[in-house]
Design a protein around this motif. Structure first.
Motif, short mmCIF file in Angstrom:
data_model
loop_
_atom_site.label_atom_id
_atom_site.label_comp_id
_atom_site.label_asym_id
_atom_site.label_seq_id
_atom_site.Cartn_x
_atom_site.Cartn_y
_atom_site.Cartn_z
N TYR A 141 0.82 -1.21 0.00
CA TYR A 141 0.00 0.00 0.00
C TYR A 141 0.86 1.26 0.00
N SER A 142 1.79 1.37 0.97
CA SER A 142 2.52 2.61 1.16
C SER A 142 3.87 2.33 1.78
N GLU B 102 1.24 14.02 -0.14
CA GLU B 102 1.81 12.69 -0.27
C GLU B 102 1.69 11.91 1.04
N LYS C 245 -2.01 10.78 1.59
CA LYS C 245 -2.39 9.64 0.74
C LYS C 245 -1.80 8.34 1.27
N ALA C 246 -0.52 8.41 1.67
CA ALA C 246 0.13 7.20 2.16
C ALA C 246 -0.51 6.71 3.45
N ASN D 248 -3.90 5.13 2.80
CA ASN D 248 -3.72 3.80 2.23
C ASN D 248 -3.42 2.77 3.32
N CYS D 249 -2.76 3.21 4.39
CA CYS D 249 -2.45 2.31 5.50
C CYS D 249 -3.64 2.08 6.42
N ALA E 47 6.73 9.99 3.05
CA ALA E 47 5.81 8.90 2.74
C ALA E 47 5.43 8.90 1.27
N ARG E 48 4.98 7.73 0.81
CA ARG E 48 4.50 7.57 -0.55
C ARG E 48 3.51 6.42 -0.61
N GLY E 49 2.34 6.67 -1.19
CA GLY E 49 1.38 5.62 -1.48
C GLY E 49 1.66 5.05 -2.87
#
Length: 573
Positions: free
Chosen positions: A433-434, A496, A499-500, A503-504, A521-523
């Motif tokens: 996911y991330s 960013e 979003k990450a 997603n978690c 962080a990054r998704g």
């Protein structure tokens, strides 16, 4: 859980079951740091939403230590491992759970959630040293005419009711029948990493700094220190006049601490602390025997009488009777406490002839004790025919499958301080996911006077991930505004990170004070979708300028993990 599986709401709650650890002892970082639990198979099914940890938590030592407020009780839990009942298959394992929790707690909180965490999960949010403190009780008001405090406040026992933040323990109803039960191992963290002083680094510094010049060269400055506002006459003073007892005390006033300060009552000293006065020619040391205010000064030898709201310390100095302090006192001399002496305790010298109570306080070591630790398991009953269908599924070639979100940790020791760094993240997650990347400063990795669980900006200018040779996102995410004073946010970085985290599975509610809970962080996909990383390399590029710290990066990959049970064998991948 498997085809046609009912929703959790169709399970009927039966009762709450107490699960005691295998070693029913008091848990603390000195003698017992691992708690092992066995959730027996005969309980059938349990609902994580009705399950929590429970115990009595008490702080120990001087300096008003508390669990790191960024994670509350969870700051004490370093690693978690969940295995099948036979101990063969590892179903879930999260390392540095306290660091992970310290990141997302700040993003998901609002006032109601913060109050709930205070009531149940040990999060101390009151900025005052002891006013309405969660962990301490007693008189801490040093103000008023001739007011003298001769005892430290009492450490209170608080009741903890906290969830365990893992995929299994916060997910769907779990079938203990299928896995022959469940074994849980919790590893507690060291006190100097999991705890922090209520006033942080305020008034704290190593006593190895030889004099005032060395103290200033170390970079410490107001408002993190307290200083002498004046010196009495004669100078250097004679704390124990000829003919007096060896335990005679001497009072000094301090500038920088007052009951009207912000945070209120920010007194960082405790009775039994050994203070160091960093003077021009060297250091003077002594043990605090009482806490008072400047209205109690004698007007000459100890200095001019001051306000009854300004702090003063009564000290038994490390000098012989009739001897002057080895170094003259000066206006602006820092007065500090060595955090290592609080962590390890110490024995006063022969010249520091303090009372038995003060000597006992000096010998105390900072720590915590967790008593009556247990899990409260919410046992549930499945719908009619559910167990038979599950058994048939387990015995089939396909087997029983259960998916849950979890985190895998990859650490990278960043030895360079400035310049462009590239960090390889060797993940093989097939349903990711991330990625949450936390830059931890190595200089305070185990420093109780600092935040050992939070990420720092420290000169970060921009970042970009590289996935399978492709830059994601397609342009660097700027971070430079976080280095300003006061820090300012960067819109793309916030986007960013949000979003990450979503997603978690974390609902982002708070976008304030991001610079003090900094992460990169990054998704990897749109919300609630997954990406296959097992055949593609993943790395992170970060540009640093004017940084001062070496860092250890914690890279948490949030991914979907699957547990399968086929003909009695449990696997997780």
């Amino acid at each position: 859980m498997f085809r046609s599986a009912p929703q959790s709401s169709q399970f009927i709650p039966l009762k709450s079951v107490q699960i005691k650890p295998e070693a029913q002892v008091d848990y603390n970082p000195s003698t017992e740091i691992q708690a092992r639990f066995h959730f027996p198979q005969y309980l059938g099914f349990f609902d994580p939403r009705q399950t929590h940890m429970e115990g009595e938590l008490q702080m120990e030592g001087r300096g008003n230590p508390i669990p790191n407020p960024k994670a509350g009780f969870t700051s004490l839990i370093r690693d978690v491992r969940l295995q099948s009942g036979d101990g063969i298959a590892t179903i879930e394992e999260i390392l540095d759970l306290n660091v992970l929790t310290a990141q997302w707690w700040g993003w998901t909180q609002n006032e109601s959630i913060r109050q709930k965490r205070t009531m149940f999960e040990g999060q101390e949010m009151n900025p005052a040293v002891l006013t309405n403190s969660l962990y301490y009780s007693g008189d801490t008001d040093f103000t008023g005419a001739a007011k003298v405090l001769t005892a430290n406040p009492t450490q209170t026992k608080i009741q903890i009711e906290s969830p365990l933040y893992t995929g299994i323990m916060t997910g769907k109803v779990f079938p203990l029948l299928a896995t022959s039960g469940l074994r849980l191992l919790l590893t507690l963290d060291e006190a100097n990493r999991a705890l922090t002083f209520k006033t942080g680094a305020y008034g704290v510094a190593p006593n190895t700094l030889a004099n005032k010049a060395a103290f200033v060269a170390s970079g410490r400055a107001a408002p993190t220190i307290n200083v002498l506002p004046a010196a009495g006459q004669p100078n250097p003073p004679i704390p124990k006049p000829p003919g007096s007892a060896l335990g005679t005390t001497f009072t000094i006033g301090l500038a920088g601490v007052a009951n009207t300060a912000t945070p209120a009552n920010d007194n960082p000293y405790s009775i039994g602390d050994r203070i160091t006065i960093h003077s021009v020619t060297g250091n003077n040391t002594g043990v605090i025997t009482a806490i008072t205010n400047q209205s109690t000064l004698d007007g000459t030898t100890e200095g001019a009488v001051g306000a009854n709201t300004a702090l003063a310390l009564t000290v038994c100095f490390n000098t012989a009777v009739g001897a002057a302090l080895p170094h003259a006192l000066g206006i602006g001399d820092p007065v500090t406490v060595d955090p290592n002496e609080r962590m390890n305790g110490f024995t006063p010298t022969g010249n520091e002839a303090v009372s038995a109570y003060v000597a006992t306080q000096s010998a105390l070591k900072v720590g915590y004790t967790l008593r009556n630790f247990q899990f409260i398991l919410g046992q549930v009953s499945p719908p009619s025919g559910y167990v038979a269908a599950m058994t048939n599924q387990i015995q089939s070639d396909k087997g029983l499958a259960m998916d849950f979100k979890t985190f895998s940790l990859y650490k990278f020791n960043l030895t360079s301080i400035n310049g462009l760094s590239t960090q390889l993240i060797p993940t093989n997650a097939e349903r990711a996911y991330s990625c949450l990347s936390v830059p931890l400063p190595q200089s305070v990795y185990t420093s109780i006077e600092a935040d050992s669980l939070g990420g720092v900006v420290d000169g970060a200018q921009n970042y970009q991930y590289v996935l399978g040779g492709n830059l994601i996102p397609d342009r660097p995410i700027q971070l430079g505004r976080y280095n300003e004073t006061p820090f300012r946010t960067e819109a793309l970085h916030v986007l960013e990170a949000e979003k990450a985290l979503v997603n978690c599975g974390y609902a982002v509610r708070n976008l304030q004070d991001i610079g003090n809970r900094f992460l990169i962080a990054r998704g990897f996909s749109r919300y609630n979708q997954v990406a296959d990383l097992h055949d593609r390399s993943l790395s992170l590029r970060v540009l640093y300028q004017n940084a001062t710290e070496q860092k250890l990066f914690n890279h948490y990959i949030c991914h979907l993990r699957r547990m399968t049970v086929r003909q009695g064998q449990v696997r997780a991948f």
